[in-house]
Design an enzyme around this catalytic site. Sequence first.
Site, PDB file in Angstrom:
ATOM      1  N   GLY A 114       0.850  -1.191   0.000  1.00 47.15           N
ATOM      2  CA  GLY A 114       0.000   0.000   0.000  1.00 47.15           C
ATOM      3  C   GLY A 114       0.883   1.237   0.000  1.00 47.15           C
ATOM      4  O   GLY A 114       2.036   1.196  -0.449  1.00 47.15           O
ATOM      5  N   ILE A 118       6.063  -3.517  11.005  1.00 41.86           N
ATOM      6  CA  ILE A 118       5.519  -2.214  11.427  1.00 41.86           C
ATOM      7  C   ILE A 118       4.024  -2.172  11.121  1.00 41.86           C
ATOM      8  O   ILE A 118       3.426  -1.100  11.096  1.00 41.86           O
ATOM      9  CB  ILE A 118       6.227  -1.016  10.747  1.00 41.86           C
ATOM     10  CG1 ILE A 118       6.196  -1.146   9.213  1.00 41.86           C
ATOM     11  CG2 ILE A 118       7.645  -0.862  11.257  1.00 41.86           C
ATOM     12  CD1 ILE A 118       6.531   0.157   8.504  1.00 41.86           C
ATOM     13  N   ALA A 119       3.418  -3.361  10.881  1.00 44.21           N
ATOM     14  CA  ALA A 119       2.006  -3.388  10.481  1.00 44.21           C
ATOM     15  C   ALA A 119       1.113  -3.383  11.721  1.00 44.21           C
ATOM     16  O   ALA A 119       0.691  -2.325  12.210  1.00 44.21           O
ATOM     17  CB  ALA A 119       1.754  -4.597   9.608  1.00 44.21           C
ATOM     18  N   ARG A 120       0.847  -4.554  12.241  1.00 42.62           N
ATOM     19  CA  ARG A 120       0.045  -4.716  13.455  1.00 42.62           C
ATOM     20  C   ARG A 120       0.499  -5.993  14.127  1.00 42.62           C
ATOM     21  O   ARG A 120       0.888  -6.954  13.445  1.00 42.62           O
ATOM     22  CB  ARG A 120      -1.441  -4.880  13.124  1.00 42.62           C
ATOM     23  CG  ARG A 120      -2.212  -3.595  12.920  1.00 42.62           C
ATOM     24  CD  ARG A 120      -2.423  -2.826  14.226  1.00 42.62           C
ATOM     25  NE  ARG A 120      -3.190  -1.609  14.030  1.00 42.62           N
ATOM     26  CZ  ARG A 120      -2.667  -0.432  13.671  1.00 42.62           C
ATOM     27  NH1 ARG A 120      -1.379  -0.309  13.460  1.00 42.62           N
ATOM     28  NH2 ARG A 120      -3.457   0.636  13.551  1.00 42.62           N
ATOM     29  N   GLU A 162      -0.440  -5.990  22.436  1.00 45.59           N
ATOM     30  CA  GLU A 162       0.265  -4.833  22.994  1.00 45.59           C
ATOM     31  C   GLU A 162      -0.681  -3.950  23.812  1.00 45.59           C
ATOM     32  O   GLU A 162      -1.870  -3.908  23.510  1.00 45.59           O
ATOM     33  CB  GLU A 162       0.936  -4.017  21.870  1.00 45.59           C
ATOM     34  CG  GLU A 162      -0.038  -3.388  20.893  1.00 45.59           C
ATOM     35  CD  GLU A 162       0.647  -2.678  19.731  1.00 45.59           C
ATOM     36  OE1 GLU A 162       1.524  -3.280  19.091  1.00 45.59           O
ATOM     37  OE2 GLU A 162       0.280  -1.514  19.500  1.00 45.59           O
ATOM     38  N   HIS A 174       5.450   0.687  19.375  1.00 40.87           N
ATOM     39  CA  HIS A 174       4.458   1.196  18.413  1.00 40.87           C
ATOM     40  C   HIS A 174       4.597   2.716  18.205  1.00 40.87           C
ATOM     41  O   HIS A 174       3.669   3.478  18.493  1.00 40.87           O
ATOM     42  CB  HIS A 174       3.034   0.833  18.868  1.00 40.87           C
ATOM     43  CG  HIS A 174       2.051   0.828  17.738  1.00 40.87           C
ATOM     44  ND1 HIS A 174       0.953   0.020  17.698  1.00 40.87           N
ATOM     45  CD2 HIS A 174       2.007   1.554  16.574  1.00 40.87           C
ATOM     46  CE1 HIS A 174       0.268   0.242  16.579  1.00 40.87           C
ATOM     47  NE2 HIS A 174       0.900   1.168  15.885  1.00 40.87           N
TER      48      HIS A 174
HETATM   49  C1  GLV Z   1      -0.609   3.305  13.550  1.00 42.20           C
HETATM   50  O1  GLV Z   1      -0.324   2.167  13.770  1.00 42.20           O
HETATM   51  C2  GLV Z   1      -1.712   3.714  12.736  1.00 42.20           C
HETATM   52  O2  GLV Z   1      -2.486   2.851  12.290  1.00 42.20           O
HETATM   53  O3  GLV Z   1      -1.850   4.923  12.502  1.00 42.20           O
END
Ligand code: GLV
Length: 327
Positions: free
Chosen positions: A156, A238-240, A269, A287
């Site tokens: 994305g 760095i997603a979820r 988390e 995060h």
């Molecule tokens: C951060 O993880 C967001 O979704 O903005």
Amino acid sequence: MTRPAVLVSRRVFDDIVDRLRQHFDVTTNPDDTVWPQAELIARLQGKVGVFITGSEKIDAALLDACPDLRAVCTMAVGYNNIDVAACTARGVVVTNAPDVLTETTADFGFALMMAAARRIAESEHFLRRGEWNKWSVDMFAGSDVHGATLGVLGMGRIGQAIARRGALGFGMQVVYHNRSRLPADIEATLGARWVSKEELLRQADHLVIVVPYSAASHHLVGAAELALMKPGATLTNIARGGVVDDAALARALKDRVIAAAALDVFEGEPQFNRDLLDAPSVVLTPHIASASIPTRRAMANLATDNLIALLTGGEPKTALNPEARKR
Ligand code: GLV
């Protein structure tokens, strides 16, 4: 005339609250307490709009208990904490905060990937422990980033921004996997090649995960996927939390199935799998990928623009379910 009542569910910048106060009767959370669901519901009584973050859960039960709610505006881009279909069914418009965090988040993903590849956190801990007493030829020798193969899982906006950094800044070969392929001209600009998920795992020297979390992406990378990766590879999430099986990852790091990992997000988390603390070569951050001051301000301002527009008859900038308005 009574003004619409809105809730700001977590502490935000003072000028954001001032902007909202120009239009609404605003209830805030200056202590930044993470309210249990029942308390969030209690505080939402009589509110027509809510400014939330990625932490609050907006589900059907909450919506049924808060019938006045018309607008849910999150300052996050991710919205796996919001049941958008349930909102649509009840005429509640949801907005998120895309675009404004893309470059900042890509910077951080790239920094984490480099930290994992070059063993920055691990070697810093060694230095802090007072264990550095001589130079040695392979001390914390890691892998190169420049010229390596970057694998992007989820292409994305943020995935593309990471690919651009890799291809144009570091001479990396970029492979990616995504449900839909990018148009050929964008692939050409990014120098990116679509491959199957399995090929991505096999080819990447550095895998960066940027897919949204959903039932379909739960444990998208687990033990079987890690086993396909190169022994010298790194994985950055760095997603979820939940996209990677953190227990399988901790095991894979201990067993040297892959060389290193960097995680900004965790299953459950702010709790996280404590085995990760004992795993070698892992960088762990709380995060914060979008956490530059200008970007957090832009995210909060976008959520505010949306909330004001939705409740004063304007057009929200980034509605996820504009059709809900017509209900
Ligand atoms: C951060 O993880 C967001 O979704 O903005």
